[in-house]
Write an enzyme that holds these catalytic residues in place. Structure first.
Site, PDB file in Angstrom:
ATOM      1  N   GLU A 193      47.414  49.697  46.107  1.00  0.00           N
ATOM      2  CA  GLU A 193      47.553  48.244  46.017  1.00  0.00           C
ATOM      3  C   GLU A 193      49.009  47.830  46.248  1.00  0.00           C
ATOM      4  OE1 GLU A 193      46.008  48.964  42.157  1.00  0.00           O
ATOM      5  OE2 GLU A 193      44.512  47.383  42.336  1.00  0.00           O
TER       6      GLU A 193
ATOM      7  N   THR B 172      43.848  44.834  42.207  1.00  0.00           N
ATOM      8  CA  THR B 172      42.451  44.597  42.559  1.00  0.00           C
ATOM      9  C   THR B 172      41.620  44.511  41.286  1.00  0.00           C
ATOM     10  OG1 THR B 172      42.022  46.949  42.747  1.00  0.00           O
ATOM     11  CG2 THR B 172      42.687  45.799  44.758  1.00  0.00           C
TER      12      THR B 172
ATOM     13  N   LYS C  15      37.330  41.105  36.083  1.00  0.00           N
ATOM     14  CA  LYS C  15      37.375  42.278  35.197  1.00  0.00           C
ATOM     15  C   LYS C  15      38.288  43.317  35.832  1.00  0.00           C
ATOM     16  CE  LYS C  15      34.355  46.064  33.603  1.00  0.00           C
ATOM     17  NZ  LYS C  15      34.815  47.155  34.479  1.00  0.00           N
TER      18      LYS C  15
ATOM     19  N   MET D  43      41.797  46.381  34.663  1.00  0.00           N
ATOM     20  CA  MET D  43      42.168  47.397  33.685  1.00  0.00           C
ATOM     21  C   MET D  43      43.635  47.330  33.243  1.00  0.00           C
ATOM     22  SD  MET D  43      39.998  50.559  35.392  1.00  0.00           S
ATOM     23  CE  MET D  43      40.205  51.688  34.033  1.00  0.00           C
ATOM     24  N   GLU D  44      44.306  46.201  33.500  1.00  0.00           N
ATOM     25  CA  GLU D  44      45.730  46.160  33.179  1.00  0.00           C
ATOM     26  C   GLU D  44      46.231  44.887  32.508  1.00  0.00           C
ATOM     27  OE1 GLU D  44      45.019  47.574  36.400  1.00  0.00           O
ATOM     28  OE2 GLU D  44      45.514  49.602  35.687  1.00  0.00           O
TER      29      GLU D  44
ATOM     30  N   ASP E 283      34.854  44.254  44.045  1.00  0.00           N
ATOM     31  CA  ASP E 283      33.450  44.512  43.688  1.00  0.00           C
ATOM     32  C   ASP E 283      32.931  43.386  42.808  1.00  0.00           C
ATOM     33  OD1 ASP E 283      35.436  46.346  42.008  1.00  0.00           O
ATOM     34  OD2 ASP E 283      33.851  45.669  40.665  1.00  0.00           O
TER      35      ASP E 283
HETATM   36  N1  ADE Z   1      39.291  47.302  39.551  1.00  0.00           N
HETATM   37  C1  ADE Z   1      38.554  46.989  40.615  1.00  0.00           C
HETATM   38  N2  ADE Z   1      37.272  46.725  40.249  1.00  0.00           N
HETATM   39  C2  ADE Z   1      37.205  46.887  38.913  1.00  0.00           C
HETATM   40  C3  ADE Z   1      36.173  46.781  37.952  1.00  0.00           C
HETATM   41  N3  ADE Z   1      34.935  46.440  38.289  1.00  0.00           N
HETATM   42  N4  ADE Z   1      36.481  47.029  36.657  1.00  0.00           N
HETATM   43  C4  ADE Z   1      37.735  47.375  36.310  1.00  0.00           C
HETATM   44  N5  ADE Z   1      38.739  47.496  37.169  1.00  0.00           N
HETATM   45  C5  ADE Z   1      38.489  47.249  38.465  1.00  0.00           C
END
Ligand code: ADE
Length: 233
Positions: free
Chosen positions: A4, A82, A165, A167-168, A191
């Site tokens: 990224e 992302t 959604k 993760m950071e 996604d």
């Molecule tokens: N990064 C990209 N898509 C994600 C997802 N569905 N959940 C967590 N982190 C992501």
């Protein structure tokens, strides 16, 4: 992740700092340069020494942000990356969202006071002019430490009105709040969380397209921010 960050290093004309502006043992990798009269530092979490992959999740994100804030003393933090997007909140693959708020969806602590502490919901600084100028979608960014989700994660994301959604961001928001430094977040959708395909399949298929969307959005966003007060954003 570097996938990224590196396209942005190229489009912003940044150079890798040797040595990193964040000293070992932290594995952070830093890139620096100047554009539109502002100094820009792109900071990646670096690689896991044990497993050889990029460090991801809220723990590395909070550590990196804390150390970067100490080393670089920025006026503004921008969390770029992302994410999954909720179709029910208008997300399509390749969209870039600007955060209206942050929350955690996987910190369940059913004790008085700790329940809200676990979610650690907070608003983002409003940026209506930036959003309009770049035609960005907007919504709450919810963070957890899994690419997939369980029912309890889902329930918390719905309770937080999450549009995104990842993760950071919630870890970054916590570290930025400790320093009193304002935070923006720009997240490109790889996604669809409320779709019918496994996140990992869509993520791998769409990572390059989402990285391109960030490449098209982040440089003009920084140009828009340059020379403005927070209230003007
Ligand atoms: N990064 C990209 N898509 C994600 C997802 N569905 N959940 C967590 N982190 C992501």
């Amino acid at each position: 992740m570097e996938a990224e960050g590196l396209p942005l290093v190229e489009s912003l004309g940044l150079r890798r700092d040797e040595p990193s502006r964040i000293a070992p043992p932290a594995p952070c990798v830093t890139f620096s340069g100047s554009r539109h009269g502002i100094d820009i530092h792109l900071v990646c979490n670096g690689k896991c020494a044990v497993h050889g992959v990029d460090n991801v999740g809220t723990v590395p994100a909070a550590l990196t942000t804390y150390l970067a804030l100490q080393a670089l003393r920025p006026d503004l933090v921008v969390s770029v990356g992302t994410a999954g997007g909720f179709a029910a909140r208008g997300a399509k693959i390749g969209d870039v969202f600007v955060a209206t708020g942050f929350a955690n969806h996987d910190r369940r602590i059913p004790l008085p006071g700790f329940d809200k502490y676990g979610v650690w919901a907070c608003g983002a600084h409003p940026v209506p002019n930036l959003q309009k100028a770049l035609k960005l979608k907007e919504g709450v960014v919810s963070s957890g430490n899994s690419l997939d989700y369980c029912q309890q994660d889902w329930d918390q994301m719905v309770a937080s009105s999450a549009a995104i959604k990842e993760m950071e961001a919630a870890g970054i928001a916590w570290a930025a709040a400790l320093h009193g430094t304002p935070l923006l977040a720009l997240k490109a959708v790889t996604d669809i969380v409320d779709g019918d395909r496994p996140a990992q399949d869509e993520f791998l298929e769409n990572l390059a397209a989402a990285a391109r969307a960030l490449q098209e959005t982040v440089p003009p966003a920084l140009e828009f921010v340059a020379g403005k007060t927070l209230a003007e954003l």
